[in-house]
Design a protein around this motif. Structure first.
Motif, PDB file in Angstrom:
ATOM      1  N   ALA A  97     -35.474   4.916  36.895  1.00  0.00           N
ATOM      2  CA  ALA A  97     -34.033   5.037  36.706  1.00  0.00           C
ATOM      3  C   ALA A  97     -33.280   4.149  37.692  1.00  0.00           C
ATOM      4  CB  ALA A  97     -33.599   6.492  36.876  1.00  0.00           C
ATOM      5  N   ASP A 100     -26.891   3.711  37.709  1.00  0.00           N
ATOM      6  CA  ASP A 100     -26.055   3.967  36.532  1.00  0.00           C
ATOM      7  C   ASP A 100     -26.561   5.176  35.753  1.00  0.00           C
ATOM      8  OD1 ASP A 100     -24.280   1.951  37.019  1.00  0.00           O
ATOM      9  OD2 ASP A 100     -25.278   0.489  35.731  1.00  0.00           O
ATOM     10  N   ASP A 101     -27.899   5.290  35.646  1.00  0.00           N
ATOM     11  CA  ASP A 101     -28.481   6.448  34.958  1.00  0.00           C
ATOM     12  C   ASP A 101     -28.097   7.746  35.665  1.00  0.00           C
ATOM     13  OD1 ASP A 101     -29.841   4.952  32.999  1.00  0.00           O
ATOM     14  OD2 ASP A 101     -31.475   4.546  34.379  1.00  0.00           O
ATOM     15  N   THR A 104     -24.383   8.509  35.146  1.00  0.00           N
ATOM     16  CA  THR A 104     -24.154   8.975  33.775  1.00  0.00           C
ATOM     17  C   THR A 104     -24.611  10.416  33.603  1.00  0.00           C
ATOM     18  OG1 THR A 104     -24.390   6.743  32.892  1.00  0.00           O
ATOM     19  CG2 THR A 104     -24.696   8.560  31.349  1.00  0.00           C
ATOM     20  N   ARG A 259     -27.467   9.505  24.758  1.00  0.00           N
ATOM     21  CA  ARG A 259     -27.525   8.117  25.219  1.00  0.00           C
ATOM     22  C   ARG A 259     -28.435   7.990  26.434  1.00  0.00           C
ATOM     23  NH1 ARG A 259     -22.126   4.594  25.696  1.00  0.00           N
ATOM     24  NH2 ARG A 259     -22.362   4.863  23.456  1.00  0.00           N
ATOM     25  N   LEU A 260     -28.324   8.933  27.357  1.00  0.00           N
ATOM     26  CA  LEU A 260     -29.155   8.893  28.556  1.00  0.00           C
ATOM     27  C   LEU A 260     -30.630   9.070  28.208  1.00  0.00           C
ATOM     28  CD1 LEU A 260     -29.057   8.700  31.641  1.00  0.00           C
ATOM     29  CD2 LEU A 260     -28.875  11.189  31.709  1.00  0.00           C
ATOM     30  N   GLU A 262     -32.115   8.181  25.418  1.00  0.00           N
ATOM     31  CA  GLU A 262     -32.598   6.924  24.845  1.00  0.00           C
ATOM     32  C   GLU A 262     -32.776   5.868  25.923  1.00  0.00           C
ATOM     33  OE1 GLU A 262     -30.262   5.501  21.551  1.00  0.00           O
ATOM     34  OE2 GLU A 262     -31.731   6.439  20.226  1.00  0.00           O
ATOM     35  N   SER A 263     -31.776   5.755  26.799  1.00  0.00           N
ATOM     36  CA  SER A 263     -31.868   4.796  27.895  1.00  0.00           C
ATOM     37  C   SER A 263     -33.056   5.114  28.783  1.00  0.00           C
ATOM     38  CB  SER A 263     -30.569   4.825  28.716  1.00  0.00           C
ATOM     39  OG  SER A 263     -30.697   4.073  29.894  1.00  0.00           O
ATOM     40  N   GLY A 264     -33.257   6.406  29.062  1.00  0.00           N
ATOM     41  CA  GLY A 264     -34.378   6.810  29.890  1.00  0.00           C
ATOM     42  C   GLY A 264     -35.711   6.459  29.271  1.00  0.00           C
ATOM     43  N   ARG A 266     -36.352   4.011  27.205  1.00  0.00           N
ATOM     44  CA  ARG A 266     -36.559   2.562  27.322  1.00  0.00           C
ATOM     45  C   ARG A 266     -36.940   2.176  28.750  1.00  0.00           C
ATOM     46  NH1 ARG A 266     -31.926   2.484  24.059  1.00  0.00           N
ATOM     47  NH2 ARG A 266     -30.617   2.020  25.879  1.00  0.00           N
ATOM     48  N   ARG A 267     -36.229   2.757  29.714  1.00  0.00           N
ATOM     49  CA  ARG A 267     -36.515   2.406  31.106  1.00  0.00           C
ATOM     50  C   ARG A 267     -37.892   2.901  31.534  1.00  0.00           C
ATOM     51  NH1 ARG A 267     -32.085   0.426  33.732  1.00  0.00           N
ATOM     52  NH2 ARG A 267     -30.041   0.910  32.862  1.00  0.00           N
TER      53      ARG A 267
END
Length: 536
Positions: A97, A100-101, A104, A259-260, A262-264, A266-267
């Motif tokens: 992470a 920004d994560d 958020t 959103r978090l 999905e972002s997580g 990917r990261r």
């Protein structure tokens, strides 16, 4: 009481962005805001979570913070002691992470707490999430509900009745609004109105298309998604618009959480892939995170831009990344500045799969206008993704060989018989050159620490233009054949003999001595010289 407890935050953190390190005051400690780094001495930290960016944990504790978030490795015994002494909750962000994560997550958790409770819509959503929200809103509006993200994917929907229109059915079955429908909505101006308005938008019935109400879901001015209410065999209720407005408020933290998440994901994958490719961290966990079996054979392909990546270069890298991802279903692609790295599974009988991908990427890059040269190297096959770092190292060395040689000759050039040049290769094709690069890389620190006649000759002659070093390099490449070296240098053989004699007399560098010859051979390969050995 306003805010959210530490316990509630950790429960809300489905993506595991944060890890609790210490909670000396218990998990029921409450916070009601976020402070990002050192926002100035006047900034109060009382009752807030502080992101320790440039602000020592000790200072956050003195300012009466409720909790502090540090990097995954950002705490030591002194930090733990400070947190315990001040009753300060200490949290560490996940390795994958970024700040920004974390910000958020904290803001979405506070939005979740601030969405309000006590009305049926919020209370139902608290226990059942977006699916429960869609069902309750359907009751309030008398219509069929879909909740979508900004990519028009359906995140939740109410039950579909027998009178539902075909568009709703196809959207729910496909999990997203069909592309042609999105384009139709864009042309009609509806999407522009949706993106720019906070109000409920009314769209009257039109032929087979029933009456609809739509509202954007926003966090501040950030667009998160939308809620659509469609009349389903009956008119929408009089209070449908107000119900939809309330639903958009209640949905905010859940869309932020989506959103978090999905972002997580990917990261996490990117972090795991970087770990495998570099050979760092828990390799078995990395492979598991990527869904790769430990016995899966694989190889690594590296495509690298020549020079600094401009806009055209980044576009071609994006194209290469897409091509690599579609080359084989289980391929994992890492996009970095100036480079695309591919971890490619290799099945039985597919030993040349990595070389085949390298060839395809080279052809695609060559056919893309405006992009500079792209060098593509394929590493050897390794028996497990846990060994991927070895294949990646080979692929990177292949790229270096290609870059230094300006490509490899390839048959099938012009009719005149001249060979064309290709910018891709597999490790087996340039294996001796790869071994030489490894030896040179290992020898470089010893050379840079050394001193003596060869060092003196190299330094003095390169400062004067490098004529002698260039002549010696070609002489060594021609295995001591004065006539052949003189031809390449476009010199008279006696001129070359004079230069070699000058090296011996001025610098005590006698190329008949095998140790001096070996050291000089390494030296001319190691020095950062701007001269090509094949030209005068």
């Amino acid at each position: 009481m306003n805010g959210i407890t530490l316990r509630e935050l950790l429960a809300f953190d489905e993506a595991d962005v944060l890890r609790l390190v210490l909670a000396p005051a218990g998990e029921d400690v409450r916070f009601d805001g976020v402070v990002i780094g050192d926002e100035g001495p006047a900034r109060s930290c009382t009752g807030r979570v502080v992101l320790a960016i440039g602000l020592p944990v000790q200072e956050a504790a003195r300012r009466d913070a409720a909790a502090v978030v540090v990097r995954a490795d950002g705490f030591d015994e002194e930090t733990l002691h400070t947190a315990d002494q001040y009753g300060l909750a200490l949290l560490a962000r996940a390795e994958w992470a970024d700040w920004d994560d974390v910000a958020t997550l904290l803001r979405s958790a506070l939005a979740y707490a601030g969405a309000g409770r006590g009305d049926r819509m919020a209370d139902a959503t608290e226990s059942g999430g977006l699916a429960a929200l869609a069902s309750v809103v359907a009751e309030f509006t008398g219509g069929s509900i879909t909740i979508e993200d900004t990519r028009f994917r359906v995140l939740a929907h109410s039950a579909t009745g027998p009178e539902a229109d075909e568009m709703r059915r196809s959207t729910i079955l496909g999990g997203r609004v069909p592309d042609w429908r999105v384009e139709e909505l864009r042309r009609s101006g509806l999407l522009r109105a949706l993106w720019s308005s906070d109000e409920v938008i009314h769209r009257p019935a039109d032929g087979d298309t029933p009456e609809r109400l739509i509202i954007a879901i926003r966090s501040g001015r950030e667009m998160l998604g939308s809620i659509w209410a469609a009349a389903d065999g009956r008119a929408l209720s009089p209070n449908a618009a107000s119900a939809l407005s309330r639903a958009a408020e209640v949905a905010v933290p859940y869309l932020l959480q989506h959103r978090l998440r999905e972002s997580g994901a990917r990261r996490r994958e990117e972090h795991a892939l970087r770990g495998l490719l570099s050979g760092e961290g828990d390799l078995s966990t990395h492979a598991w995170s990527l869904g790769l079996a430990p016995e899966l054979r694989c190889a690594v392909v590296v495509a690298e831009l020549d020079g600094s990546p401009g806009a055209a270069g980044e576009r071609v890298l994006g194209t290469l990344a897409l091509q690599a991802a579609s080359y084989r279903g289980a391929a994992r692609v890492l996009r970095e500045a100036g480079r695309v790295t591919v971890l490619l599974p290799v099945g039985d009988g597919e030993e040349y799969g990595a070389a085949g991908l390298a060839r395809e990427l080279d052809g695609l890059a060559a056919a893309t206008p405006g992009a500079g040269p792209v060098w593509v190297g394929a590493g050897g096959v390794v028996p497990s993704p846990l060994r991927a770092a070895a294949s990646r190292e080979e692929a990177a060395l292949v790229v270096r060989v290609l870059r230094e040689r300006g490509g490899l000759p390839e048959k099938g050039g012009p009719a005149s018989g001249a060979a064309s040049v290709r910018r891709w290769a597999g490790a087996a094709e340039v294996a001796p050159a790869i071994d030489v690069l490894r030896i040179l890389d290992a020898a470089r620190p010893a050379w840079e620490r050394g001193n003596g006649p060869v060092h003196e000759l190299i330094r003095a002659d390169l400062a004067a233009g490098g004529e002698l070093v260039r002549s010696i390099a070609v002489y060594l490449e021609e295995a001591g054949d004065v006539a052949a070296a003189a031809r390449r240098l476009v010199l008279h053989p006696n001129t070359l003999r004079y230069r070699l004699r000058r090296a011996r007399e001025r610098f005590a560098v006698d190329l008949d001595d095998p140790d001096i010859r070996l050291l000089m051979t390494l030296a001319v390969r190691l020095v950062d010289a701007s001269w090509p050995t094949g030209q005068s």
